[in-house]
Design a protein around this motif. Structure first.
Motif, short mmCIF file in Angstrom:
data_model
loop_
_atom_site.label_atom_id
_atom_site.label_comp_id
_atom_site.label_asym_id
_atom_site.label_seq_id
_atom_site.Cartn_x
_atom_site.Cartn_y
_atom_site.Cartn_z
N LYS A 321 1.12 13.56 5.03
CA LYS A 321 1.61 14.39 3.85
C LYS A 321 2.16 13.62 2.70
O LYS A 321 1.87 12.45 2.99
N GLY A 322 2.59 14.13 1.78
CA GLY A 322 3.02 13.55 0.59
C GLY A 322 1.60 12.94 -0.25
O GLY A 322 0.58 13.66 -0.09
N ASP A 323 2.02 12.22 -1.23
CA ASP A 323 1.08 11.99 -2.39
C ASP A 323 -0.03 10.68 -1.51
O ASP A 323 0.59 9.90 -0.94
N ILE A 324 -1.24 10.96 -1.59
CA ILE A 324 -2.18 10.32 -0.84
C ILE A 324 -2.32 8.79 -1.11
O ILE A 324 -2.22 8.08 -0.49
N LYS A 325 -2.23 8.75 -2.63
CA LYS A 325 -2.54 7.34 -3.06
C LYS A 325 -1.09 6.29 -2.69
O LYS A 325 -1.24 5.37 -2.34
N GLU A 326 0.10 7.10 -2.51
CA GLU A 326 1.25 6.47 -2.20
C GLU A 326 1.27 6.07 -0.93
O GLU A 326 1.62 5.23 -0.58
N ALA A 327 0.72 7.01 0.03
CA ALA A 327 0.64 6.88 1.36
C ALA A 327 -0.46 5.83 1.63
O ALA A 327 0.34 5.01 2.60
N VAL A 328 -1.45 5.63 0.94
CA VAL A 328 -2.42 4.49 1.28
C VAL A 328 -1.60 3.16 0.73
O VAL A 328 -1.85 2.07 1.50
N LYS A 329 -0.99 3.11 -0.36
CA LYS A 329 -0.24 1.83 -0.78
C LYS A 329 0.59 1.67 0.14
O LYS A 329 0.92 0.10 0.11
N ASN A 330 1.41 2.26 0.69
CA ASN A 330 2.39 1.98 1.86
C ASN A 330 1.89 1.75 3.08
O ASN A 330 2.50 1.56 4.09
N GLY A 331 0.39 1.85 3.33
CA GLY A 331 -0.26 1.60 4.57
C GLY A 331 0.12 2.93 5.74
O GLY A 331 -0.15 2.45 6.75
N ALA A 332 0.44 3.83 5.18
CA ALA A 332 0.61 5.13 6.38
C ALA A 332 -0.65 5.29 6.97
O ALA A 332 -0.54 5.59 8.19
N HIS A 333 -1.69 5.39 6.43
CA HIS A 333 -2.71 5.74 7.05
C HIS A 333 -3.18 4.78 8.16
O HIS A 333 -3.95 5.44 9.12
N ALA A 334 -2.72 3.77 8.01
CA ALA A 334 -3.04 2.65 9.24
C ALA A 334 -2.71 2.82 10.72
O ALA A 334 -3.06 2.43 11.71
N ILE A 335 -1.98 4.00 10.83
CA ILE A 335 -1.60 4.55 12.05
C ILE A 335 -2.59 5.32 12.77
O ILE A 335 -2.79 5.13 14.01
#
Length: 461
Positions: A321-335
């Motif tokens: 959820k949330g902004d995709i670019k911010e999610a990737v910037k924060n490394g959230a995708h890595a889960i």
């Protein structure tokens, strides 16, 4: 081996790097399985192969940067060797095959190195990865085997990486041969992905295909219905209907050039809706990476773009959820995507990483990112025409990682943990191709292993 001029030109190119002193390039020796006379299948050192081409144990090459001379040290066989191995070509004849005129017994190497040390000449060598060569260098150079890596030549490492990174046409041809064998391995595994089949049976059969292709496997086969474990070398399970079988496997050509593919298929031949949805995201990520791969771009930027494709697809499914670019910037995708997009490939499946992965995968302009997930990216540097690389995005549901992030509220603004927990028994999906970076972009090496979900279902069924 290749034509003689290939090896002559490679050594000439190394001498043109303007290093001073000598390069000491040991080949590998036999390595015992359980006694001295029962050895593992011999595998020559790849850097030695690149410059000297001779694929048997007990050899050391020397390149003298100051006077331009090249030397090959090794021992000729004795009658006992001939009894067990048959007639052998002499060291001098082998040297002539690759353009080396100066050959001598291995005992003379000690005199040669001692003389160079007395003269205060620089002795360049690469970091050894086998215990036998660590001890060999200790004896030659008087440097403790424990500290031998500290004195490896960064100058020589960078020169070799610069040469080996750009693949010659003869090398690309060899990689294509390895890819043909890899194709057969993976299609065979797909056809065998049926309920009740022992994972080890499939593994053994595709290892046999690699051997029958003229080489061997390019790395230990990963084949499992527990694909959430990234490097799962356990093959103990019996395949179950409704599970996914992940196969990460490749072959070497007879000259030791590698292939490396990954495919994930539904056991029994039918994706569930959940499986197909995740599969389609990984496939889109793989195709996006190939589209973006071209000279002048960094593979780090491609990795991050692929992470956005994965995050966007997972958001549509309600997992992020949330902004995709911010999610990737924060490394959230890595889960869900906790590894890098790919690595260099050639004479080694992780090409040249014995020389130091930082020198192979990065440069002065592009440095590693210190963040979970992206920190595992083995290749981030700017791409050049002639690079051979892997493209291997994936999505995984790792229960222990989900539990840790949920408990510690890591990236909670971007991850729907309630939804993620619905996928705890999903496993993982990875789809990997081998790419050649061309002048205009990139192309898949070899015939592409079947990857479209409908085609996968048809083959497995």
């Amino acid at each position: 081996m290749f034509e003689i001029d290939i090896y002559r030109n490679r050594r000439k190119a190394l001498k043109n790097k303007k290093l001073k002193g000598i390069a000491l390039l040991p080949g590998n020796v036999e390595s015992p399985m359980n006694c001295l006379d029962n050895t593992y299948h011999f595998r020559q050192d790849s850097t030695f192969l690149y410059f000297f081409g001779l694929d048997f144990p007990g050899l050391t090459g020397i390149i003298d940067f100051d006077n331009g001379k090249e030397y090959l040290f090794g021992n000729d066989v004795e009658i006992e060797d001939i009894i067990w191995m048959g007639p052998q070509v002499s060291l001098n004849e082998n040297g002539q095959k690759v353009g080396i005129e100066n050959t001598a017994p291995l005992s003379k190497l000690y005199d040669f190195i001692n003389q160079a040390i007395k003269q205060g000449r620089k002795i360049h060598y690469t970091p050894p990865y086998r215990g036998e060569n660590k001890l060999f260098l200790e004896k030659l150079l008087g440097i403790s085997a424990i500290r031998i890596d500290e004195y490896a030549s960064v100058e020589l490492i960078k020169a070799i990486v610069d040469l080996r990174s750009i693949k010659e046409q003869v090398e690309i041809d060899e990689i294509e041969k390895a890819c043909l064998t890899g194709y057969e391995m993976h299609v065979t595994a797909m056809k065998m992905a049926q309920p009740g089949i022992w994972e080890q049976k499939i593994t053994g059969i595709i290892e046999g295909i690699a051997n029958s292709g003229g080489g061997m496997v390019s790395f230990p086969v990963i084949l499992t219905q527990n694909g959430e474990t990234l490097h799962n070398h356990s093959h103990n399970n019996y395949l179950e209907e409704g599970k996914l079988m992940l196969t990460d496997a490749g072959a070497e050509s007879s000259l030791h050039y590698a292939s490396d593919f990954t495919r994930t298929v539904p056991v029994g031949g039918k994706f569930t809706q959940k499986q197909r949805e995740i599969y389609e995201i990984v496939l889109a990520a793989n195709n996006k990476a190939r589209e973006l791969t071209k000279p002048g771009v960094t593979y780090l930027s491609v990795h991050l773009a692929v992470a956005e494709v994965i995050a966007s697809g997972l958001k549509e499914l309600g997992l992020m959820k949330g902004d995709i670019k911010e999610a990737v910037k924060n490394g959230a995708h890595a889960i869900f995507f906790p590894h890098g997009l790919g690595h260099m490939m050639g004479l080694d499946v992780h090409d040249m990483e014995d020389l130091g992965q930082i020198y192979v995968g990065y440069d002065d302009e592009t440095r590693p990112v210190d963040q979970f997930g992206t920190g595992y990216l083995r290749l981030g540097r700017k791409l050049q025409s002639g690079f051979v690389i892997t493209n291997e995005p994936g999505i995984y549901f790792i229960p222990a990682l989900i539990d840790k992030w949920q408990k510690e509220k890591i990236n909670a603004d971007f991850i729907n943990f309630e939804k993620a927990n619905e996928y705890r028994d999903f496993g993982g999906i990875r789809l990997e191709d081998d790419l050649l970076v061309t002048k205009e972009g990139s192309r898949i090496l070899g015939k592409r292993v079947p990857i479209e979900p409908d085609e996968i279902e048809s083959i497995v069924s």
